[in-house]
Design an enzyme around this catalytic site. Sequence first.
Site, PDB file in Angstrom:
ATOM      1  N   GLY A 102      32.168  39.512  36.954  1.00 45.58           N
ATOM      2  CA  GLY A 102      32.768  39.823  38.252  1.00 45.58           C
ATOM      3  C   GLY A 102      32.396  38.836  39.341  1.00 45.58           C
ATOM      4  N   CYS A 158      40.290  33.636  36.133  1.00 47.95           N
ATOM      5  CA  CYS A 158      39.243  34.608  35.812  1.00 47.95           C
ATOM      6  C   CYS A 158      39.861  35.973  35.551  1.00 47.95           C
ATOM      7  CB  CYS A 158      38.228  34.722  36.941  1.00 47.95           C
ATOM      8  SG  CYS A 158      36.860  35.818  36.517  1.00 47.95           S
TER       9      CYS A 158
END
Lengths: 319, 319, 269, 269
Positions: free
Chosen positions: B75, B133
């Site tokens: 994250g 991502c």
Amino acid sequence: MVSKVDLSVRIGKLELPYPTLMASGCYGSGEEFEAFADLSKIGAVVLKSVTREPRLGNPMPRLVSTPAGMLNAIGLQNPGIDWYLEHEVAKFAKRPCAVVGSVAAFSVDDYAYVTERLAARAEIAAIELNISCPNVGSEGETFACDPDLTGKVVRAVRAVTDKTLIVKLSPNVTDIAAIAAEAERAGADALAVINTLRGMSIDVHAWKPRLGNLTGGLSGPAIRPVAVLAVYEAARAVSIPIVGQGGIENATDALEFFLAGASAIAIGTANFTDPRIPERIVDELGAYLAARGLQSLRDIVGKANAGFGTPFQYEGDAG
Amino acid sequence: MVSKVDLSVRIGKLELPYPTLMASGCYGSGEEFEAFADLSKIGAVVLKSVTREPRLGNPMPRLVSTPAGMLNAIGLQNPGIDWYLEHEVAKFAKRPCAVVGSVAAFSVDDYAYVTERLAARAEIAAIELNISCPNVGSEGETFACDPDLTGKVVRAVRAVTDKTLIVKLSPNVTDIAAIAAEAERAGADALAVINTLRGMSIDVHAWKPRLGNLTGGLSGPAIRPVAVLAVYEAARAVSIPIVGQGGIENATDALEFFLAGASAIAIGTANFTDPRIPERIVDELGAYLAARGLQSLRDIVGKANAGFGTPFQYEGDAG
Amino acid sequence: MLPGPSVHDVVVLDRTELARGVILLGFYAPELAAVTSPGQFVMAIPPGGERAATALAIYEAQGERASLLFFVCGARTRELAELRPGDKLSLTGPLGNGFTLESARDVAIVAGGVGIASVLLPAQRLAERGARVRLFYGARNSELLVDRDRFASAGCELCCATDDGSFGHHGFITELLAQTDDKPDLILACGPSPMLRATALVAAELGVRAQLALEETFACGVGGCWGCVVPLDRASVQAPKFPKTGSGDYVHARVCKEGPVFWAHELRW
Amino acid sequence: MLPGPSVHDVVVLDRTELARGVILLGFYAPELAAVTSPGQFVMAIPPGGERAATALAIYEAQGERASLLFFVCGARTRELAELRPGDKLSLTGPLGNGFTLESARDVAIVAGGVGIASVLLPAQRLAERGARVRLFYGARNSELLVDRDRFASAGCELCCATDDGSFGHHGFITELLAQTDDKPDLILACGPSPMLRATALVAAELGVRAQLALEETFACGVGGCWGCVVPLDRASVQAPKFPKTGSGDYVHARVCKEGPVFWAHELRW
Ligand SMILES: Cc1cc2nc3c(=O)[nH]c(=O)nc-3n(C[C@H](O)[C@H](O)[C@H](O)COP(=O)(O)OP(=O)(O)OC[C@H]3O[C@@H](n4cnc5c(N)ncnc54)[C@H](O)[C@@H]3O)c2cc1C
Ligand SMILES: Cc1cc2nc3c(=O)[nH]c(=O)nc-3n(C[C@H](O)[C@H](O)[C@H](O)COP(=O)(O)OP(=O)(O)OC[C@H]3O[C@@H](n4cnc5c(N)ncnc54)[C@H](O)[C@@H]3O)c2cc1C
Ligand SMILES: Cc1cc2nc3c(=O)[nH]c(=O)nc-3n(C[C@H](O)[C@H](O)[C@H](O)COP(=O)(O)O)c2cc1C
Ligand SMILES: Cc1cc2nc3c(=O)[nH]c(=O)nc-3n(C[C@H](O)[C@H](O)[C@H](O)COP(=O)(O)O)c2cc1C
Ligand code: FES
Ligand code: FES
């Protein structure tokens, strides 16, 4: 394994005693495995995909093993629908399990044409639409990589048959939920999620791709996390049942798919490891449910977030 | 390994003595590995991605192992660009290898803003744009899954720096060649191919996803066939260099990527197995080239179809 | 100053199966032994076909010999269990920040299951310098209360508990700790996470400071991937220096780098 | 009629390392032995962590014992090589169509390397019924010309060749076959694909019919995946019955199902 739990599933009009399908292209027509596996203990066999014209298939090599998986590029070798109807289909009546036909094509018309003729036969319990074969790249776009094409082909096929229609989706997309939703809108009775991932392997001694077709489809445990997520996302987008597949080797793997939202599963590559795997999975699923006092497999479908506690124990940055 | 073969590569304005980059997020800032690996024997370290604001990252668990691979959902934990410039960047000057900054963001403006500030620093040799991502799903679309968004963000970033710009692409797409071509048109100096595949793993005892973030990115050998094909297809679509990555564990794996068309490679997950792998790969690449009388790694880039004989030995149905 | 951590190529000297599936592997590893402090760990590089390194506490470190004690629970520990005397192995370490033994005079060490592997070294060091050391040791059954003699001969007082009551207290080891009248001045603990949480509670009730050696799934083990974090009070000296974000007053610290040992009262889990 | 193929749970009786990396594993497998014909194979189900089954010829099949002879060349054969007497293994088979021995009176058997594993059974059956059997056996070096005595004692005449000249003819075994004045009336061959192609050429020149046992990468091994095909003349009785497609007058036959043994003159490779 004496537990009397209910493992039966309903996929469209298809009622199966077990939730285990044998994945297309991985189990012949069932006959090839009959000496090694009890077909009355599997839900259904999905046949190798058939096309309008006969196909010689891809040049060899057609198989390469890769870490925890394999690449295949068979190229839909099959005798074509005419021959198939005349010489093959009658034999399927003998199988002690349901037989699902698989249809592949390179145009909307051909999908409808082949489906109509195949679905007309009583031996065929349902139709799986392989709109996601990655090994015939040069001959046209993969329908399942585009929501519009998916909608178009499913509508055309829906128009020619009332039999249960399972639409097989591709993982080679950004948003499988959108394609799943479009397939449902267009009339699919169920979805098969996923077909193989596109991949390549290169021989570094010979300086050439290992597959005769250059590229192939990746299957096996390596792709399982991708498949589980695809099922999870598709299941949230549709209300029709999903046949989860991709790297299932045992009951634990299968349970990941049920919890993610699959109503049934298909076993492909694992049949090449040990033909007793499908029966073992059924036994172990029964034991798993019995041990938890559950009566039916349906009780766990889509329950991936039902655990005690929540996966978010404290604040983080991203969902 | 005394062979004097030339392993150097040029990526945009960046000249590296070795073709081995340490993949973003897998090698800290290099410092963490300095006691275990000779950083003067690697090409460059790509830093963990940095964002405009500080980020706490995802809740735990952030890592799950899967067959021949792993899922991660960090994250993008990082202190944000202000802090980073003030407290971290100066330290990078000490590394005995090139240091490539990695930028992540959730809007075109932020990509340009962070890049401009980071690229202004002398310690940063080049910028990698992490537009791929998969672990911050809820906060915006993944730019690298759409050619238009890719073009937009690359153009905006190109406008703010002359330093070498490496654009990192996602495998979670249908047509990576189109996105690669758009990135090149928009001004990318090089491409990093591929970031992780989206995936999920479910705990069948606890009935919940194993990752705190529910979904994560799949890396490691499991994805290598997907990565090799992505490089192969991207390389045919562009003329800028490609940094191939995805499951490279040894020189043989690396060679698949060079033959597929990569000019350099990045090593990610394999660093978690053994920190000596990057140096071993460099040694073995030298030996491989020397054994074949080749002077330079450049001699093999993109030669996947240059083998003796052709992969098509006889007629088949599909290309 | 001692040399820092590195990759050590070591050779197996001895292998003992302490209980079914509990392996003690001794190595010729003088350099590793010399630089290890109590509570540190290594990443064992897979010697065969496995792909990920395994985090293991350094059990013993004396002279030319170091050892690892592990439970066979998956593919990686199964591979390590196949090693035999003479086989080679590479260990990255020592890694992480171990226990701070300070000037404690009366220490309670709480170990659960495989957590025992992290606490022999601190027990030995403390006993050597004359501190009183009580080992509160819990396991599923008596067979899994391995290597107790070594702790006894190091000078520890042992209090044991088993889940099945086959030895010592029938129940959780932290129950024994809570019942002690004789308050220690420091608690060290290693074991499964529920045990560590219970230890933290008991320590708070007793008003004694506790250090917990956490276990997490690691990837790199050296601080490079941020995959192994735990929420830690921003004021901790171990907290990575990050600006404030979100609402809580904590940061995510890496178990492998800032830990694996943390002060119980600084964890925000 | 004999019972058909099935999955056999067998037990390892004996294990011999015939040369470095060449393993002979004997099994208690009366049912498998009873139904095996020369040239058939099994799929060995991975006994440990490996994932794909391995195609291996049935080397011996007599009474209660069957055996496999294999070269350790990758992960799967490495796993099989770890089996010891008493260990269990599951074998799917016997599979495929073996050699057609007909009424041949003078048979030349050509074996290269691991191909030797497929030809003991036909050699024995032919010799038993009084045929003359010459074994043309080639390998990289003399050490890899394994188990020659067994062929000699079965009544075969041996002609050997090695790549390095360490035993017999220095060169290819097919060169010896080509030089024979004494024409056999049937040729059987198993070995690497270049050797099989050379054998097919020599056979054509000699005007002798030849049967080749092909090796391919298999997935299912039972005809279910179409991953192992070879182009075969459409007129062959072994050709799968497909309508004509493409320009060539051949079809893709499955090596595992229609083969692994094919008539050389019917292959279109
Ligand atoms: C800093 C640190 C130090 C450690 N020191 C030691 C040590 O000294 N000795 C030791 O044995 N282990 C130790 N561990 C734990 C060890 O790293 C893991 O048990 C190991 O990764 C198991 O690897 P595996 O591949 O064999 O099993 P995995 O495949 O990782 O796990 C197999 C199964 O066992 C379960 N499992 C994993 N760990 C445990 C456990 N500890 N107890 C019960 N079930 C478990 C998993 O959930 C999984 O279901 C330590 C971990 C850390 C972070
Ligand atoms: C019908 C049939 C019967 C067979 N019978 C036997 C048998 O009786 N005994 C036997 O040993 N093998 C036999 N083989 C071959 C055997 O199946 C393969 O060698 C086996 O799959 C190797 O598996 P692996 O995982 O150990 O190696 P892989 O990982 O599959 O291969 C490792 C490496 O060795 C190379 N390699 C593979 N096979 C060979 C070979 N034969 N010679 C040299 N290099 C090779 C591969 O290209 C690869 O680089 C047979 C194959 C078929 C199709
Ligand atoms: C050798 C092979 C052949 C396949 N052929 C087909 C096919 O003809 N039609 C189809 O829809 N899917 C085909 N597939 C895909 C499988 O049906 C299945 O969806 C996929 O392999 C993922 O499951 P698995 O990992 O369990 O194998 C094939 C897969 C393999 C490995
Ligand atoms: C733990 C972990 C963290 C990662 N973090 C980042 C990141 O911050 N930015 C990024 O661009 N890629 C990140 N990646 C992706 C890697 O850089 C790499 O592209 C990918 O893992 C494929 O290579 P590999 O299979 O060699 O690991 C991360 C990967 C892993 C495993
Ligand atoms: S395991 Fe990589 S930072 Fe801790
Ligand atoms: S290996 Fe499957 S058909 Fe031959």
